[in-house]
Design a protein around this motif. Structure first.
Motif, PDB file in Angstrom:
ATOM      1  N   TRP A   1       0.816  -1.217   0.000  1.00  0.00           N
ATOM      2  CA  TRP A   1       0.000   0.000   0.000  1.00  0.00           C
ATOM      3  C   TRP A   1       0.847   1.264   0.000  1.00  0.00           C
ATOM      4  O   TRP A   1       0.517   2.239  -0.673  1.00  0.00           O
ATOM      5  CB  TRP A   1      -0.944  -0.006   1.203  1.00  0.00           C
ATOM      6  CG  TRP A   1      -2.221  -0.734   0.938  1.00  0.00           C
ATOM      7  CD1 TRP A   1      -2.540  -2.014   1.298  1.00  0.00           C
ATOM      8  CD2 TRP A   1      -3.355  -0.227   0.237  1.00  0.00           C
ATOM      9  NE1 TRP A   1      -3.796  -2.335   0.848  1.00  0.00           N
ATOM     10  CE2 TRP A   1      -4.330  -1.260   0.208  1.00  0.00           C
ATOM     11  CE3 TRP A   1      -3.644   0.992  -0.359  1.00  0.00           C
ATOM     12  CZ2 TRP A   1      -5.566  -1.092  -0.403  1.00  0.00           C
ATOM     13  CZ3 TRP A   1      -4.888   1.158  -0.966  1.00  0.00           C
ATOM     14  CH2 TRP A   1      -5.828   0.128  -0.985  1.00  0.00           C
ATOM     15  N   HIS A   2       1.939   1.269   0.741  1.00  0.00           N
ATOM     16  CA  HIS A   2       2.702   2.518   0.850  1.00  0.00           C
ATOM     17  C   HIS A   2       3.331   2.917  -0.484  1.00  0.00           C
ATOM     18  O   HIS A   2       3.722   4.075  -0.660  1.00  0.00           O
ATOM     19  CB  HIS A   2       3.764   2.418   1.946  1.00  0.00           C
ATOM     20  CG  HIS A   2       4.878   1.456   1.665  1.00  0.00           C
ATOM     21  ND1 HIS A   2       6.003   1.817   0.967  1.00  0.00           N
ATOM     22  CD2 HIS A   2       5.044   0.147   1.999  1.00  0.00           C
ATOM     23  CE1 HIS A   2       6.822   0.781   0.887  1.00  0.00           C
ATOM     24  NE2 HIS A   2       6.265  -0.244   1.508  1.00  0.00           N
ATOM     25  N   HIS A   3       3.402   1.976  -1.446  1.00  0.00           N
ATOM     26  CA  HIS A   3       3.947   2.314  -2.754  1.00  0.00           C
ATOM     27  C   HIS A   3       2.958   3.063  -3.640  1.00  0.00           C
ATOM     28  O   HIS A   3       3.373   3.764  -4.574  1.00  0.00           O
ATOM     29  CB  HIS A   3       4.366   1.036  -3.504  1.00  0.00           C
ATOM     30  CG  HIS A   3       5.529   0.328  -2.926  1.00  0.00           C
ATOM     31  ND1 HIS A   3       5.467  -0.964  -2.426  1.00  0.00           N
ATOM     32  CD2 HIS A   3       6.826   0.729  -2.745  1.00  0.00           C
ATOM     33  CE1 HIS A   3       6.644  -1.338  -1.980  1.00  0.00           C
ATOM     34  NE2 HIS A   3       7.492  -0.327  -2.160  1.00  0.00           N
ATOM     35  N   ILE A   4       1.672   2.911  -3.375  1.00  0.00           N
ATOM     36  CA  ILE A   4       0.686   3.351  -4.374  1.00  0.00           C
ATOM     37  C   ILE A   4      -0.231   4.472  -3.892  1.00  0.00           C
ATOM     38  O   ILE A   4      -1.111   4.904  -4.640  1.00  0.00           O
ATOM     39  CB  ILE A   4      -0.156   2.143  -4.855  1.00  0.00           C
ATOM     40  CG1 ILE A   4      -0.914   1.445  -3.696  1.00  0.00           C
ATOM     41  CG2 ILE A   4       0.726   1.126  -5.544  1.00  0.00           C
ATOM     42  CD1 ILE A   4      -2.287   1.954  -3.426  1.00  0.00           C
ATOM     43  N   VAL A   5      -0.045   4.950  -2.674  1.00  0.00           N
ATOM     44  CA  VAL A   5      -0.892   6.030  -2.158  1.00  0.00           C
ATOM     45  C   VAL A   5      -0.203   7.368  -2.376  1.00  0.00           C
ATOM     46  O   VAL A   5       0.937   7.577  -1.943  1.00  0.00           O
ATOM     47  CB  VAL A   5      -1.206   5.848  -0.659  1.00  0.00           C
ATOM     48  CG1 VAL A   5      -2.061   7.009  -0.151  1.00  0.00           C
ATOM     49  CG2 VAL A   5      -1.921   4.529  -0.420  1.00  0.00           C
ATOM     50  N   GLY A   6      -0.902   8.273  -3.051  1.00  0.00           N
ATOM     51  CA  GLY A   6      -0.391   9.619  -3.252  1.00  0.00           C
ATOM     52  C   GLY A   6      -1.103  10.603  -2.347  1.00  0.00           C
ATOM     53  O   GLY A   6      -2.300  10.479  -2.106  1.00  0.00           O
ATOM     54  N   MET A   7      -0.368  11.584  -1.827  1.00  0.00           N
ATOM     55  CA  MET A   7      -0.953  12.585  -0.960  1.00  0.00           C
ATOM     56  C   MET A   7      -1.519  13.729  -1.788  1.00  0.00           C
ATOM     57  O   MET A   7      -0.935  14.152  -2.774  1.00  0.00           O
ATOM     58  CB  MET A   7       0.082  13.138   0.027  1.00  0.00           C
ATOM     59  CG  MET A   7       0.652  12.105   0.988  1.00  0.00           C
ATOM     60  SD  MET A   7      -0.605  11.349   2.052  1.00  0.00           S
ATOM     61  CE  MET A   7      -1.163  12.778   2.975  1.00  0.00           C
ATOM     62  N   GLY A   8      -2.677  14.222  -1.384  1.00  0.00           N
ATOM     63  CA  GLY A   8      -3.303  15.356  -2.034  1.00  0.00           C
ATOM     64  C   GLY A   8      -4.336  15.940  -1.094  1.00  0.00           C
ATOM     65  O   GLY A   8      -4.287  15.727   0.113  1.00  0.00           O
ATOM     66  N   THR A   9      -5.297  16.670  -1.637  1.00  0.00           N
ATOM     67  CA  THR A   9      -6.423  17.150  -0.851  1.00  0.00           C
ATOM     68  C   THR A   9      -7.678  16.954  -1.676  1.00  0.00           C
ATOM     69  O   THR A   9      -7.616  16.633  -2.859  1.00  0.00           O
ATOM     70  CB  THR A   9      -6.294  18.646  -0.472  1.00  0.00           C
ATOM     71  OG1 THR A   9      -6.374  19.424  -1.668  1.00  0.00           O
ATOM     72  CG2 THR A   9      -4.990  18.918   0.249  1.00  0.00           C
TER      73      THR A   9
END
Length: 355
Positions: free
Chosen positions: A26-34
Motif C-alpha cells: 500500500w505505501h507504494h501506491i498512495v499519493g498525498m493530495g487534498t
C-alpha cells in the motif's frame, strides 16, 4: 469550495521488497493530495480521508483516544501487500481539536462530497475517529450528485450498538438517529440496517426506537460462523433495497480478543471472518460508495491488533472489486474444502492412491 485539512508527514511507509508490480504494498501506491487539488484528476481506485475526533466519544461518556485512529490505521495498512496494482489518494485529515464537533462534521462532509463527485463509482474510505464520523460521512454522501440525482441510499452499520440515542447534543451515540432525521427532512425514510447488535449493550428504548424507524438488524448471537445462511439473506435483502451503500464499521463489533483497542470492547462480538466476509460481499456488489471505520483507540490497543483488524477490512473492501474475488457463503460453512485443498497443495504434491 475549499476544505482545510492536515496532511500527515510521511504516513505511508513500510517494507520494500524490490522493483516490480508483484512487490507492491500500500505505501507504494498512495499519493498525498487534498479533496480540492488537481492531484485528484489522476486515476485512483480508492480515496482516504481521516477524521481526527474524540469529541463525540467524550460527549457519549466513553474513553477518549480515537482521534489517533487515522494515523494508526494508515500505519497498519501501509505495509500490506497488494494482490495487483492499484492507485489511491490520501486527502489528509479533518481535525476536531476545539470541541466543535458539528463544524468538524461539516468540513468532513465537504471533503467527502468533493471526493465522491470527482470520481464517481470509486469508494471513499473515511478513517475515524469516534463513531460520530458516520454522520459527517453521511452528510457528504447525501450532498453528492449520486444521491441528489435520485439514487436510493442504504446505510449498513457493523456495530454492537444501534447508535440511535436521542440526546440533546450530537455524539458518537447519535449519528444514525441524526441520519434518520436528515432523510425525513428530504421526504425519505432512512434505509438503515445493523449487523452485530449486542442486546446487553442496548437498552429497550433503543430497540423500540429501532423498531419505530423500521431498522433491520441481526444480533451478534445470529452472526456466528454457523449462521452464514442467515447473514447472506440479511445482506442480500439490504443490497436489493438500495442503489448506493454507506458502510459504517465500528470496530467494537469484533470480539475483544480481536479488537481490544476500542472504547467499549465486546464481551461476545461477531467473528472477524464474518465481518470481513460481509465487507467483501458489499464491496463486490458494485454499490459501495462510502465506508467509514470508527472507534480505533491506539492507547487501548494491544500489539496493534485492532489497528491491523481495521486495516485488513479496508484492504479487503478496496481490493475485492478490483480482483473480482466474490465471497461465497459456502466457504465459511466448510462446504468447499476440496477447493481449499487444491489451492493449498499443488497437483504434483498431492498423494496419489496406490494402483
Amino acid at each position: 469550495m475549499t476544505v482545510p485539512v492536515d496532511l500527515p508527514p510521511e504516513p505511508w511507509t513500510g517494507r520494500d521488497d524490490g522493483p516490480g508490480t508483484d512487490n507492491l504494498r500500500w505505501h507504494h501506491i498512495v499519493g498525498m493530495g487534498t479533496a480540492q487539488t488537481q492531484e485528484q484528476t489522476q486515476e485512483w481506485d480508492a480515496a482516504f480521508v481521516g477524521f481526527r475526533s474524540d469529541e463525540g466519544v467524550r460527549r457519549n461518556k466513553g474513553r477518549p483516544g480515537a482521534a489517533a485512529g487515522p494515523a494508526a490505521l494508515r500505519a497498519a495498512l501501509a505495509p500490506m501487500a497488494l494482490p495487483q496494482p492499484l492507485q489511491a489518494l490520501d486527502a489528509g485529515d479533518i481535525t476536531v481539536g476545539d470541541g466543535d464537533l458539528e463544524a468538524g462534521q461539516q468540513r468532513l462532509a465537504r471533503a467527502v462530497t468533493l471526493l465522491l463527485d470527482r470520481r464517481r463509482g470509486r469508494p471513499v474510505v473515511v478513517l475515524g475517529g469516534g463513531h460520530e464520523v458516520a454522520y459527517g460521512s453521511y452528510l457528504g454522501l447525501a450532498d453528492s450528485r449520486a444521491v441528489l440525482d435520485g439514487a436510493r441510499l442504504g446505510v449498513l452499520n457493523l456495530d454492537a450498538h444501534f447508535d440511535l440515542r436521542d440526546d440533546d447534543r450530537p455524539s458518537s451515540g447519535t449519528p444514525f438517529l441524526q441520519m434518520a432525521r436528515g432523510e425525513e427532512q428530504h421526504g425519505r425514510r432512512l434505509n438503515y440496517a445493523v449487523l452485530g447488535v449486542s442486546q446487553p449493550s442496548n437498552t429497550q428504548r433503543l430497540f423500540h426506537t429501532a423498531e419505530k424507524l423500521g431498522v433491520r438488524y441481526l444480533r451478534d448471537t445470529e452472526c456466528g460462523a454457523l449462521c452464514v445462511a442467515g447473514v447472506d439473506l440479511f445482506v442480500d435483502a439490504f443490497l436489493a433495497g438500495c442503489d448506493i451503500v454507506h458502510l459504517s464499521i465500528d470496530l467494537d463489533v469484533l470480539p475483544a480478543a480481536a479488537a481490544p483497542g476500542v472504547s467499549a470492547p465486546a464481551a461476545y462480538g461477531v467473528p472477524m471472518e464474518i465481518i470481513e466476509y460481509v465487507c467483501a460481499r458489499v464491496a463486490a456488489s458494485g454499490k459501495l460508495a462510502l465506508c467509514d471505520v470508527a472507534e480505533l483507540n491506539p492507547d487501548l490497543d494491544a500489539d496493534h491488533r485492532t489497528a491491523r483488524a481495521g486495516a485488513r477490512l479496508v484492504h479487503r473492501i478496496v481490493t475485492s472489486p478490483v480482483t473480482g474475488e466474490t465471497p461465497a457463503g459456502e466457504a465459511l460453512a466448510g462446504q468447499t474444502l476440496a477447493g481449499a485443498a487444491q489451492r493449498a497443495f499443488p497437483a504434483a504434491e498431492r498423494l496419489q492412491p496406490d494402483p
